[in-house]
Scaffold this motif. Structure first.
Motif, PDB file in Angstrom:
ATOM      1  N   LEU A   1       0.827  -1.208   0.000  1.00  0.00           N
ATOM      2  CA  LEU A   1       0.000   0.000   0.000  1.00  0.00           C
ATOM      3  C   LEU A   1       0.864   1.261   0.000  1.00  0.00           C
ATOM      4  CD1 LEU A   1      -2.802  -1.154   2.450  1.00  0.00           C
ATOM      5  CD2 LEU A   1      -2.836  -1.154  -0.051  1.00  0.00           C
ATOM      6  N   LYS A   2       2.144   1.083   0.305  1.00  0.00           N
ATOM      7  CA  LYS A   2       3.072   2.225   0.254  1.00  0.00           C
ATOM      8  C   LYS A   2       3.752   2.338  -1.107  1.00  0.00           C
ATOM      9  CE  LYS A   2       4.096   1.754   5.169  1.00  0.00           C
ATOM     10  NZ  LYS A   2       5.017   0.992   6.038  1.00  0.00           N
ATOM     11  N   ASP A   3       3.421   1.414  -2.012  1.00  0.00           N
ATOM     12  CA  ASP A   3       3.972   1.454  -3.368  1.00  0.00           C
ATOM     13  C   ASP A   3       3.171   2.520  -4.143  1.00  0.00           C
ATOM     14  OD1 ASP A   3       4.735   1.046  -5.982  1.00  0.00           O
ATOM     15  OD2 ASP A   3       4.123  -1.062  -6.061  1.00  0.00           O
ATOM     16  N   ALA A   4       3.772   3.708  -4.262  1.00  0.00           N
ATOM     17  CA  ALA A   4       3.013   4.907  -4.666  1.00  0.00           C
ATOM     18  C   ALA A   4       2.211   4.747  -5.959  1.00  0.00           C
ATOM     19  CB  ALA A   4       3.951   6.106  -4.772  1.00  0.00           C
ATOM     20  N   GLY A   5       2.742   4.054  -6.959  1.00  0.00           N
ATOM     21  CA  GLY A   5       2.022   3.985  -8.236  1.00  0.00           C
ATOM     22  C   GLY A   5       1.140   2.757  -8.376  1.00  0.00           C
ATOM     23  N   LEU A   6       0.848   2.087  -7.278  1.00  0.00           N
ATOM     24  CA  LEU A   6       0.169   0.790  -7.399  1.00  0.00           C
ATOM     25  C   LEU A   6      -1.234   0.879  -8.013  1.00  0.00           C
ATOM     26  CD1 LEU A   6       0.628  -2.236  -6.825  1.00  0.00           C
ATOM     27  CD2 LEU A   6      -0.612  -1.923  -4.682  1.00  0.00           C
TER      28      LEU A   6
ATOM     29  N   ALA B   1      -1.924   4.158   3.732  1.00  0.00           N
ATOM     30  CA  ALA B   1      -2.628   2.908   3.448  1.00  0.00           C
ATOM     31  C   ALA B   1      -4.094   3.192   3.112  1.00  0.00           C
ATOM     32  CB  ALA B   1      -2.529   1.960   4.635  1.00  0.00           C
ATOM     33  N   LEU B   2      -4.709   4.029   3.921  1.00  0.00           N
ATOM     34  CA  LEU B   2      -6.116   4.366   3.696  1.00  0.00           C
ATOM     35  C   LEU B   2      -6.312   5.017   2.335  1.00  0.00           C
ATOM     36  CD1 LEU B   2      -8.996   4.578   4.746  1.00  0.00           C
ATOM     37  CD2 LEU B   2      -8.374   6.749   5.833  1.00  0.00           C
ATOM     38  N   ASP B   3      -5.411   5.924   1.988  1.00  0.00           N
ATOM     39  CA  ASP B   3      -5.492   6.634   0.728  1.00  0.00           C
ATOM     40  C   ASP B   3      -5.393   5.660  -0.452  1.00  0.00           C
ATOM     41  OD1 ASP B   3      -5.531   9.129  -0.758  1.00  0.00           O
ATOM     42  OD2 ASP B   3      -3.460   8.635  -1.305  1.00  0.00           O
TER      43      ASP B   3
ATOM     44  N   ASN C   1      -8.556   3.571  -0.738  1.00  0.00           N
ATOM     45  CA  ASN C   1      -9.632   4.364  -1.324  1.00  0.00           C
ATOM     46  C   ASN C   1      -9.460   4.527  -2.829  1.00  0.00           C
ATOM     47  OD1 ASN C   1     -11.285   4.848   0.893  1.00  0.00           O
ATOM     48  ND2 ASN C   1     -10.000   6.531   1.620  1.00  0.00           N
ATOM     49  N   LYS C   2      -8.211   4.728  -3.259  1.00  0.00           N
ATOM     50  CA  LYS C   2      -7.952   4.886  -4.693  1.00  0.00           C
ATOM     51  C   LYS C   2      -8.319   3.610  -5.449  1.00  0.00           C
ATOM     52  CE  LYS C   2      -3.918   7.898  -5.376  1.00  0.00           C
ATOM     53  NZ  LYS C   2      -2.455   7.703  -5.202  1.00  0.00           N
ATOM     54  N   MET C   3      -7.927   2.460  -4.873  1.00  0.00           N
ATOM     55  CA  MET C   3      -8.200   1.213  -5.580  1.00  0.00           C
ATOM     56  C   MET C   3      -9.687   0.913  -5.566  1.00  0.00           C
ATOM     57  SD  MET C   3      -4.769  -1.014  -5.137  1.00  0.00           S
ATOM     58  CE  MET C   3      -4.770  -1.216  -3.390  1.00  0.00           C
TER      59      MET C   3
END
Ligand code: C2E
Ligand code: MG
Ligand code: MG
Ligand code: MG
Length: 282
Positions: free
Chosen positions: A127-132, A165-167, A170-172
């Motif tokens: 979840l810390k992998d910025a471009g995931l 992680a939350l961000d 939410n994006k996914m």
């Protein structure tokens, strides 16, 4: 030297310890090259609908075909991968590979109309992998996969509350993929996470299912499933190993069932054999 251990035994333990360290160093070292050497493979475990017993999904589970050590299970290398950034590369490989396989299935005559989902495990660290989330979107587009056919599983025990992680979750979730909380019931995360995070599905951990032999051993499973349902979550039971457990979970309203009773994780081509459409009833 500790007092209680005789010399021989101490030697035995120290030898075992040594072997453990050696195999760990080996894994750490070989892991980095295993993607380019094409040594990882995804197995798939069927999930069935608890009422119709139709196959409704598969969970992708990684295996490492090591040239000398043989098939290495994920518990032996995922935690090591998680200690370095390598988990990000590996996690992206898994996502791509699962979507690629899913496209193959969606293009098979007879499979295309089946409304099945594919579940992919994510490490909390990813979840810390910025471009995931962008990478996930690229996979969905590249392989023409409807987002709502993908489920991402995160284990409860590994989730820490963090805005990053939350961000990402939410994006996914905004892409339309489903999010499942894996190993539910075993984590230490506060229950408030269930509201904070955009989870759709709770996967009841196998430890609450696989040991049940009698009705009177089922109180935890009953409590957990009724808790999950009253909060409006869909549920999946892992570790269904017997027909008794299957019937019990179905009676408790657990939506999907997964476990050795139906099938262990198997290679993709064996899934296709299971997926032969049933002849239509006239
Ligand atoms: P998980 O996601 O909770 O997956 C379920 C595990 O339970 C799998 O072990 C599966 O083989 C096993 N299982 C399924 N049915 C039964 C049953 O009826 N009885 C029992 N006793 N076990 C059952 P596996 O494949 O060894 O995977 C272990 C864990 O490794 C997974 O637990 C998951 O947390 C992790 N993992 C697997 N693949 C990946 C991956 O691609 N990425 C990441 N980050 N983690 C993965
Ligand atoms: Mg899982
Ligand atoms: Mg699990
Ligand atoms: Mg697990």
């Amino acid at each position: 030297r500790s007092k209680g251990l005789g010399g021989k035994q101490a030697q035995y333990y120290s030898k075992q310890f040594h072997q453990k360290i050696e195999s760990r160093i080996r894994i750490e070292h070989d892991l980095k090259r295993a993607i380019e050497r094409d040594e990882f493979v995804l197995y798939y475990q069927p999930q069935v609908d608890s009422q119709s017993f139709d196959l409704v999904g598969v969970e992708a589970l990684i295996r490492w075909q090591h040239p000398e050590m043989g098939l290495v299970p994920p518990d032996e290398f995922i935690p090591i991968a998680e200690e370095s950034h390598f988990i990000n590369e590996l996690g992206r490989w898994v996502m791509d590979e699962a979507c690629k396989q899913f496209q193959i299935w969606l293009n098979k005559p007879g499979m295309k109309d089946l409304n099945f989902t594919i579940s992919v495990n994510l490490s909390a660290r990813q979840l810390k992998d910025a471009g995931l989330s962008e990478f996930l979107l690229e996979c969905l587009e590249r392989y023409h996969i409807p987002a709502d056919r993908i489920e991402l599983e995160l284990t409860e025990s590994s989730l820490e509350s963090s805005l990053v992680a939350l961000d990402m979750l939410n994006k996914m979730s905004a892409l339309g993929v489903k999010l499942a909380l894996d190993d539910f019931g075993t984590g230490y995360s506060s229950l408030s996470h269930l509201n904070e995070y955009p989870f759709n599905i709770l996967k009841i951990d196998k430890s609450f299912v696989r040991f049940i032999e009698h009705e009177d051993e089922a109180s935890l499973l009953k409590a957990i499933s009724s808790f999950a349902h009253s909060l409006g979550f869909d549920t999946v039971a892992e570790g269904v190993e017997t027909s008794f457990q299957r019937d019990l979970c179905a009676r408790l309203g657990v939506k999907r069932l997964q476990g050795y009773f139906f099938s262990p994780p198997i290679p993709a081509n064996e899934i296709e054999i299971m997926w032969q459409p049933k002849p239509a009833i006239q």
